[in-house]
Design an enzyme around this catalytic site. Structure first.
Site, mmCIF file in Angstrom:
data_model
loop_
_atom_site.group_PDB
_atom_site.id
_atom_site.type_symbol
_atom_site.label_atom_id
_atom_site.label_comp_id
_atom_site.label_asym_id
_atom_site.label_seq_id
_atom_site.Cartn_x
_atom_site.Cartn_y
_atom_site.Cartn_z
ATOM 1 N N TYR A 161 -104.051 31.091 53.299
ATOM 2 C CA TYR A 161 -104.042 31.481 51.881
ATOM 3 C C TYR A 161 -104.284 32.987 51.734
ATOM 4 O O TYR A 161 -103.499 33.710 51.106
ATOM 5 C CB TYR A 161 -105.137 30.676 51.175
ATOM 6 C CG TYR A 161 -105.445 31.098 49.773
ATOM 7 C CD1 TYR A 161 -104.585 30.782 48.725
ATOM 8 C CD2 TYR A 161 -106.624 31.798 49.486
ATOM 9 C CE1 TYR A 161 -104.885 31.176 47.419
ATOM 10 C CE2 TYR A 161 -106.930 32.184 48.199
ATOM 11 C CZ TYR A 161 -106.059 31.866 47.165
ATOM 12 O OH TYR A 161 -106.358 32.256 45.885
HETATM 13 N N1 LIG Z 1 -109.664 29.529 40.935
HETATM 14 C C1 LIG Z 1 -110.036 30.430 41.806
HETATM 15 O O1 LIG Z 1 -111.161 30.396 42.321
HETATM 16 C C2 LIG Z 1 -109.107 31.538 42.201
HETATM 17 C C3 LIG Z 1 -109.658 32.669 42.814
HETATM 18 C C4 LIG Z 1 -108.830 33.710 43.194
HETATM 19 C C5 LIG Z 1 -107.483 33.622 42.973
HETATM 20 N N2 LIG Z 1 -106.953 32.503 42.392
HETATM 21 C C6 LIG Z 1 -105.507 32.480 42.189
HETATM 22 O O2 LIG Z 1 -105.250 32.334 40.808
HETATM 23 C C7 LIG Z 1 -104.017 31.678 40.614
HETATM 24 C C8 LIG Z 1 -104.208 30.530 39.639
HETATM 25 O O3 LIG Z 1 -105.162 29.641 40.183
HETATM 26 P P1 LIG Z 1 -105.974 28.626 39.252
HETATM 27 O O4 LIG Z 1 -107.374 28.697 39.689
HETATM 28 O O5 LIG Z 1 -105.644 28.834 37.836
HETATM 29 O O6 LIG Z 1 -105.360 27.242 39.758
HETATM 30 P P2 LIG Z 1 -105.083 25.874 38.937
HETATM 31 O O7 LIG Z 1 -106.056 25.698 37.845
HETATM 32 O O8 LIG Z 1 -104.982 24.835 40.001
HETATM 33 O O9 LIG Z 1 -103.651 26.127 38.276
HETATM 34 C C9 LIG Z 1 -102.546 26.317 39.111
HETATM 35 C C10 LIG Z 1 -101.340 26.677 38.287
HETATM 36 O O10 LIG Z 1 -100.252 26.950 39.185
HETATM 37 C C11 LIG Z 1 -99.209 26.005 38.958
HETATM 38 N N3 LIG Z 1 -98.624 25.631 40.254
HETATM 39 C C12 LIG Z 1 -99.211 24.954 41.266
HETATM 40 N N4 LIG Z 1 -98.337 24.770 42.291
HETATM 41 C C13 LIG Z 1 -97.182 25.363 41.890
HETATM 42 C C14 LIG Z 1 -95.901 25.496 42.466
HETATM 43 N N5 LIG Z 1 -95.603 24.977 43.678
HETATM 44 N N6 LIG Z 1 -94.952 26.161 41.776
HETATM 45 C C15 LIG Z 1 -95.203 26.678 40.562
HETATM 46 N N7 LIG Z 1 -96.382 26.548 39.929
HETATM 47 C C16 LIG Z 1 -97.365 25.903 40.598
HETATM 48 C C17 LIG Z 1 -99.847 24.828 38.261
HETATM 49 O O11 LIG Z 1 -98.853 24.124 37.507
HETATM 50 P P3 LIG Z 1 -99.119 22.585 37.005
HETATM 51 O O12 LIG Z 1 -100.302 22.644 36.075
HETATM 52 O O13 LIG Z 1 -97.860 22.208 36.313
HETATM 53 O O14 LIG Z 1 -99.381 21.766 38.217
HETATM 54 C C18 LIG Z 1 -100.874 25.540 37.383
HETATM 55 O O15 LIG Z 1 -100.270 26.088 36.248
HETATM 56 C C19 LIG Z 1 -103.526 31.281 42.000
HETATM 57 O O16 LIG Z 1 -102.581 32.210 42.465
HETATM 58 C C20 LIG Z 1 -104.780 31.335 42.839
HETATM 59 O O17 LIG Z 1 -104.489 31.592 44.178
HETATM 60 C C21 LIG Z 1 -107.730 31.472 41.993
#
Ligand SMILES: NC(=O)c1ccc[n+]([C@@H]2O[C@H](COP(=O)([O-])OP(=O)(O)OC[C@H]3O[C@@H](n4cnc5c(N)ncnc54)[C@H](OP(=O)(O)O)[C@@H]3O)[C@@H](O)[C@H]2O)c1
Length: 256
Positions: A161
């Site tokens: 990742y």
């Molecule tokens: N949460 C953390 O701790 C954290 C920290 C640092 C960075 N990030 C980054 O922030 C971003 C968003 O994460 P989040 O925490 O908001 O995650 P999340 O709540 O799990 O939401 C993920 C989002 O991405 C979409 N998604 C998942 N798989 C996908 C695919 N194969 N193609 C297109 N869309 C896809 C999902 O769509 P559906 O709802 O339709 O499934 C949802 O809208 C990511 O890039 C993650 O790496 C997160």
């Protein structure tokens, strides 16, 4: 058909929940219209669209699967079609590459399948979606790629990742350099751990993990989606026009 009107349009991938949802809502708070994408949660995405419409802005939700490299051209055509029918334009102003997945996989257990999945979702798709959308982004637009605090601070199980996110960070600097002539900026927002569904909701639902992550932050807690979306909206504002090619960590001061 150039979008010369005052209203600007942002495209947020993965705007159905989590960080992307907050980014979409905060862009709308700042007076912008939004196209957001979902992969599986169409109803949740439509609910975000309704919230934005209730606030007086225009919005639309489109399906997008970042794991399916071959679908990028079809997706871009759908974006153009939506811009034409809903906005009578052929341009967006902001691209926020946010969609993503998380998993804790110890290095020795990572398979080629895991590697390719993370490569496609977190890097290849970000790279080529940006390339395909570049002609659709207005001059003086903004590109914001979402990375992670784990490119700076090692977290066991995040080798694939974080490696892909590191690639996105390098890509963003090159992008900024190559598209600067059009007045478009490219920056990275790197959140620390945030309470979302990411990685099976572990940052929110597993008390020991949450306590450990909170202890890493100078502000003593895990982040919430509302800690992140406003930073993205700020980077899309006129005030942030001179910030370019930067990685902005938004983590409450993680592992300082
Ligand atoms: N949460 C953390 O701790 C954290 C920290 C640092 C960075 N990030 C980054 O922030 C971003 C968003 O994460 P989040 O925490 O908001 O995650 P999340 O709540 O799990 O939401 C993920 C989002 O991405 C979409 N998604 C998942 N798989 C996908 C695919 N194969 N193609 C297109 N869309 C896809 C999902 O769509 P559906 O709802 O339709 O499934 C949802 O809208 C990511 O890039 C993650 O790496 C997160």
């Amino acid at each position: 058909m150039e979008n010369t009107a005052a209203t600007k349009i942002g495209l947020v991938t993965g705007g159905s929940r989590g960080l992307g949802k907050d980014m979409a809502l905060r862009l709308a708070d700042h007076g912008h219209d939004v196209i957001l994408t979902y992969q599986t949660k169409k109803e949740a995405a439509n609910e975000v669209v309704r919230q934005i419409q209730d606030s007086g802005r225009k919005a639309a939700a489109l399906p997008f699967d970042a794991a399916d490299f071959g679908s990028i051209s079809t997706f871009v055509e759908q974006v153009k079609s939506e811009l034409s029918s809903t906005w009578q334009t052929n341009r967006i102003d902001f691209l926020i590459n946010n969609a993503g997945i998380g998993a804790t996989i110890p290095f020795e257990q990572v398979t080629a399948h895991d590697f390719d999945l993370f490569l496609n979702i977190h890097f290849k798709s970000v790279y080529f979606l940006t390339q395909a959308l570049l002609p659709v982004i207005n001059d003086h637009g903004r590109i914001i790629n979402i990375s992670t605090g784990t490119t700076r601070v090692g977290v066991p199980g995040y080798s694939v990742y974080a490696s892909m996110k590191s690639a996105v960070e390098t890509f963003t600097r090159y992008l900024a350099k190559e598209i600067g002539a059009r007045g478009i900026t490219a920056n990275v927002v790197a959140p620390g751990p945030v309470e979302t569904d990411f990685n099976n909701g572990g940052n929110r639902d597993i008390p020991e993990r949450k306590k450990f992550l909170a202890s890493m932050s100078a502000l003593g807690r895990v982040g919430k989606p509302e800690d992140i979306g406003g930073v993205v909206a700020f980077l899309c504002s006129d005030d942030a026009g001179w910030i370019n090619g930067q990685r902005i960590e938004v983590s409450g001061g993680m592992s300082l």
